[in-house]
Design a protein around this motif. Structure first.
Motif, PDB file in Angstrom:
ATOM      1  N   ALA A  65       0.772  -1.119   0.072  1.00 34.61           N
ATOM      2  CA  ALA A  65      -0.118  -0.005   0.109  1.00 34.61           C
ATOM      3  C   ALA A  65       0.810   1.178  -0.143  1.00 34.61           C
ATOM      4  CB  ALA A  65      -0.993  -0.114   1.250  1.00 34.61           C
ATOM      5  N   ASP A  66       1.924   1.268   0.667  1.00 33.55           N
ATOM      6  CA  ASP A  66       2.743   2.448   0.850  1.00 33.55           C
ATOM      7  C   ASP A  66       3.556   2.467  -0.504  1.00 33.55           C
ATOM      8  OD1 ASP A  66       2.041   2.776   3.515  1.00 33.55           O
ATOM      9  OD2 ASP A  66       3.766   1.979   4.284  1.00 33.55           O
ATOM     10  N   ASP A  67       4.081   1.558  -1.119  1.00 27.56           N
ATOM     11  CA  ASP A  67       4.668   1.566  -2.457  1.00 27.56           C
ATOM     12  C   ASP A  67       3.610   2.047  -3.339  1.00 27.56           C
ATOM     13  OD1 ASP A  67       6.971   0.333  -1.125  1.00 27.56           O
ATOM     14  OD2 ASP A  67       6.622  -1.666  -2.072  1.00 27.56           O
ATOM     15  N   LEU A  68       2.599   1.662  -3.604  1.00 24.37           N
ATOM     16  CA  LEU A  68       1.630   2.246  -4.473  1.00 24.37           C
ATOM     17  C   LEU A  68       1.144   3.524  -4.424  1.00 24.37           C
ATOM     18  CD1 LEU A  68      -1.060  -0.948  -4.472  1.00 24.37           C
ATOM     19  CD2 LEU A  68       0.470  -0.066  -6.326  1.00 24.37           C
ATOM     20  N   GLN A  69       0.986   4.077  -2.798  1.00 27.41           N
ATOM     21  CA  GLN A  69       0.850   5.578  -2.758  1.00 27.41           C
ATOM     22  C   GLN A  69       1.802   6.384  -3.208  1.00 27.41           C
ATOM     23  OE1 GLN A  69       0.655   6.460   1.508  1.00 27.41           O
ATOM     24  NE2 GLN A  69      -1.028   7.869   1.144  1.00 27.41           N
ATOM     25  N   GLY A  70       3.348   5.851  -3.017  1.00 27.32           N
ATOM     26  CA  GLY A  70       4.315   6.598  -3.621  1.00 27.32           C
ATOM     27  C   GLY A  70       4.335   6.797  -5.185  1.00 27.32           C
ATOM     28  N   GLN A  71       3.735   5.712  -5.822  1.00 28.77           N
ATOM     29  CA  GLN A  71       3.704   5.947  -7.260  1.00 28.77           C
ATOM     30  C   GLN A  71       2.284   6.345  -7.988  1.00 28.77           C
ATOM     31  OE1 GLN A  71       5.678   2.229  -9.063  1.00 28.77           O
ATOM     32  NE2 GLN A  71       5.656   1.275  -6.960  1.00 28.77           N
ATOM     33  N   GLY A  72       1.643   7.172  -6.972  1.00 31.58           N
ATOM     34  CA  GLY A  72       0.557   7.751  -7.581  1.00 31.58           C
ATOM     35  C   GLY A  72      -0.683   6.814  -7.611  1.00 31.58           C
ATOM     36  N   ILE A  73      -0.861   5.817  -6.617  1.00 30.16           N
ATOM     37  CA  ILE A  73      -1.942   4.895  -6.957  1.00 30.16           C
ATOM     38  C   ILE A  73      -2.512   4.650  -5.296  1.00 30.16           C
ATOM     39  CG2 ILE A  73      -2.681   2.441  -7.415  1.00 30.16           C
ATOM     40  CD1 ILE A  73      -0.119   2.510  -9.343  1.00 30.16           C
ATOM     41  N   ALA A  74      -3.634   4.515  -5.600  1.00 31.46           N
ATOM     42  CA  ALA A  74      -4.654   4.456  -4.147  1.00 31.46           C
ATOM     43  C   ALA A  74      -4.904   2.981  -4.034  1.00 31.46           C
ATOM     44  CB  ALA A  74      -6.078   4.999  -4.360  1.00 31.46           C
ATOM     45  N   SER A  75      -4.845   2.583  -2.554  1.00 34.01           N
ATOM     46  CA  SER A  75      -4.934   1.256  -2.512  1.00 34.01           C
ATOM     47  C   SER A  75      -6.205   1.334  -1.317  1.00 34.01           C
ATOM     48  CB  SER A  75      -3.950   0.555  -1.828  1.00 34.01           C
ATOM     49  OG  SER A  75      -3.300   0.906  -0.528  1.00 34.01           O
ATOM     50  N   LEU A  76      -6.842   0.018  -1.359  1.00 39.11           N
ATOM     51  CA  LEU A  76      -8.018  -0.196  -0.313  1.00 39.11           C
ATOM     52  C   LEU A  76      -7.592  -1.692   0.129  1.00 39.11           C
ATOM     53  CD1 LEU A  76     -10.651   0.777   1.249  1.00 39.11           C
ATOM     54  CD2 LEU A  76     -11.517  -0.902  -0.439  1.00 39.11           C
ATOM     55  N   ARG A  77      -7.167  -1.793   1.577  1.00 41.00           N
ATOM     56  CA  ARG A  77      -7.014  -2.981   2.329  1.00 41.00           C
ATOM     57  C   ARG A  77      -8.164  -3.305   3.217  1.00 41.00           C
ATOM     58  NH1 ARG A  77      -3.404  -1.778   5.954  1.00 41.00           N
ATOM     59  NH2 ARG A  77      -2.897   0.388   4.950  1.00 41.00           N
ATOM     60  N   PHE A  78      -8.701  -4.402   3.133  1.00 42.13           N
ATOM     61  CA  PHE A  78      -9.678  -4.905   4.067  1.00 42.13           C
ATOM     62  C   PHE A  78      -9.377  -6.088   4.866  1.00 42.13           C
ATOM     63  CE2 PHE A  78     -10.988  -6.752   0.017  1.00 42.13           C
ATOM     64  CZ  PHE A  78     -11.918  -7.609   0.460  1.00 42.13           C
ATOM     65  N   ASP A  79     -10.209  -6.207   5.865  1.00 43.29           N
ATOM     66  CA  ASP A  79     -10.335  -7.464   6.322  1.00 43.29           C
ATOM     67  C   ASP A  79     -11.320  -8.218   5.967  1.00 43.29           C
ATOM     68  OD1 ASP A  79      -7.895  -7.043   8.195  1.00 43.29           O
ATOM     69  OD2 ASP A  79      -8.984  -6.514   9.912  1.00 43.29           O
ATOM     70  N   PHE A  80     -11.258  -9.614   5.670  1.00 43.20           N
ATOM     71  CA  PHE A  80     -12.342 -10.336   5.147  1.00 43.20           C
ATOM     72  C   PHE A  80     -13.136 -10.960   6.298  1.00 43.20           C
ATOM     73  CE2 PHE A  80      -9.612 -11.687   1.514  1.00 43.20           C
ATOM     74  CZ  PHE A  80     -10.414 -11.451   0.604  1.00 43.20           C
ATOM     75  N   ASN A  81     -14.298 -11.169   6.366  1.00 43.51           N
ATOM     76  CA  ASN A  81     -15.110 -11.684   7.228  1.00 43.51           C
ATOM     77  C   ASN A  81     -14.615 -12.897   8.364  1.00 43.51           C
ATOM     78  OD1 ASN A  81     -16.592 -14.691   6.872  1.00 43.51           O
ATOM     79  ND2 ASN A  81     -16.230 -13.727   4.910  1.00 43.51           N
ATOM     80  N   GLY A  82     -14.721 -12.459   9.450  1.00 42.36           N
ATOM     81  CA  GLY A  82     -14.371 -13.403  10.641  1.00 42.36           C
ATOM     82  C   GLY A  82     -12.902 -13.275  10.847  1.00 42.36           C
ATOM     83  N   HIS A  83     -12.028 -12.172  10.115  1.00 44.30           N
ATOM     84  CA  HIS A  83     -10.759 -11.939  10.364  1.00 44.30           C
ATOM     85  C   HIS A  83     -10.372 -10.498  10.638  1.00 44.30           C
ATOM     86  CE1 HIS A  83     -10.507 -15.239   7.293  1.00 44.30           C
ATOM     87  NE2 HIS A  83      -9.347 -15.304   7.677  1.00 44.30           N
ATOM     88  N   GLY A  84      -9.444 -10.124  11.490  1.00 45.36           N
ATOM     89  CA  GLY A  84      -9.005  -8.927  11.853  1.00 45.36           C
ATOM     90  C   GLY A  84     -10.031  -8.422  12.651  1.00 45.36           C
ATOM     91  N   LYS A  85     -10.353  -6.968  12.223  1.00 53.24           N
ATOM     92  CA  LYS A  85     -11.520  -6.042  12.654  1.00 53.24           C
ATOM     93  C   LYS A  85     -12.809  -6.120  12.085  1.00 53.24           C
ATOM     94  CE  LYS A  85      -7.620  -3.144  14.285  1.00 53.24           C
ATOM     95  NZ  LYS A  85      -7.290  -1.413  14.338  1.00 53.24           N
ATOM     96  N   SER A  86     -12.845  -7.080  11.093  1.00 51.19           N
ATOM     97  CA  SER A  86     -14.101  -7.123  10.487  1.00 51.19           C
ATOM     98  C   SER A  86     -15.273  -7.998  11.407  1.00 51.19           C
ATOM     99  CB  SER A  86     -13.809  -7.599   9.114  1.00 51.19           C
ATOM    100  OG  SER A  86     -13.306  -6.800   8.294  1.00 51.19           O
ATOM    101  N   GLU A  87     -16.331  -8.081  11.148  1.00 53.93           N
ATOM    102  CA  GLU A  87     -17.518  -8.680  11.733  1.00 53.93           C
ATOM    103  C   GLU A  87     -17.570 -10.085  11.193  1.00 53.93           C
ATOM    104  OE1 GLU A  87     -20.436  -4.970  12.761  1.00 53.93           O
ATOM    105  OE2 GLU A  87     -20.982  -6.497  11.444  1.00 53.93           O
TER     106      GLU A  87
END
Length: 272
Positions: A65-87
């Protein structure tokens, strides 16, 4: 949609990171959006998908994500269901409802007026989800695909009755779940029942846009022959095997992340 702002640890041209709550198959999905500073009205977006038992803030995911941001590209990272901070409960997670999660995130991205194009990147099981989703939606929706150690072995694992060390009879599954021998995770019956019949390659190969597959030769979770098989069925695929690298790219994480982001940047900005 709940939004909060955090400072990004990315490049000097970083804008504040947005924390999003998006609709998913089993409830709300936690997501982080990083956008470069840009005067352009529209910016390309890469949606980044983590692997089995992972989350969107592993070192590999955040480096990309940081590399893409430095190259002018947006990124969206997310947690799948039942993982991380997702429901949702991990026990109810399947590859099929992770595909629905990703489709929901793509649908959200399609409503954002600033999004110029949508590309996908997935690691491990997230790579399988990305490959199948791109195959279903086609290159009219998905501009580019990156698969990092895509875990197509998960179907064979389920047929063998051994997922990450959890053993079971896939044809006579006892109870609602089997516990993994690490982490306290409960692998649900629905995961196994759907995994044994997943048309992974057949679905993935319907995608005709540019694909990059990256994998380490010392991957002990997914043999690199599965990456080689992915390449055989794609019309426009580059395969990068990294000598002695493992499944999570822990030996040279930054190098693997940069290889992926550089390839995406070239495809997106140069149109190759």
């Amino acid at each position: 949609m709940g939004l909060a702002l955090l400072l990004s640890a990315g490049a000097a041209n970083a804008q504040p990171k947005e924390i999003l709550s998006l609709n998913g198959s089993e409830g709300k999905l936690y997501a982080e959006l990083q956008k470069p500073s840009s005067e352009k009205e529209k910016i390309p977006l890469v949606i980044i998908c983590h692997g089995f038992t992972g989350n969107c803030n592993t070192e590999l995911m955040t480096n990309i994500a940081d590399d893409l941001q430095g190259q002018g590209i947006a990124s969206l990272r997310f947690d799948f269901n039942g993982h991380g901070k997702s429901e949702g409960e991990f026990q109810n997670m399947t590859v099929l409802n992770e595909i629905e999660d990703l489709k929901d995130v793509i649908s959200w991205a399609q409503t954002q007026q600033w999004v110029e194009s949508i590309s996908l990147l997935g690691h491990s099981q997230g790579g399988v989800v990305v490959s199948m989703t791109a195959g279903e939606l086609g290159d009219g929706v998905i501009k580019n695909v990156v698969l990092m150690a895509p875990a197509a072995v998960l179907r064979d694992d389920a047929i063998r009755g051994n997922t990450q060390g959890a053993q079971y009879d896939p044809w006579d599954f006892k109870g609602d779940y089997v516990e993994l021998p690490w982490g306290g995770y409960k692998l649900g019956r629905k995961y196994v029942e759907s995994a044994v019949n997943l048309p992974i390659y057949e679905t993935a190969w319907r995608y005709t846009g540019p694909v990059l597959v990256i994998q380490g030769t010392h991957d002990r979770i997914v043999p690199y022959t599965y990456a080689e098989r992915y390449q055989t069925g794609y019309k426009n695929c580059t395969l990068k095997l990294i000598p002695e690298e493992d499944h999570s790219f822990t030996k040279e994480t930054a190098e693997a992340a940069l290889y992926a982001s550089d390839w995406l940047s070239k495809q997106i900005h140069d149109g190759h």
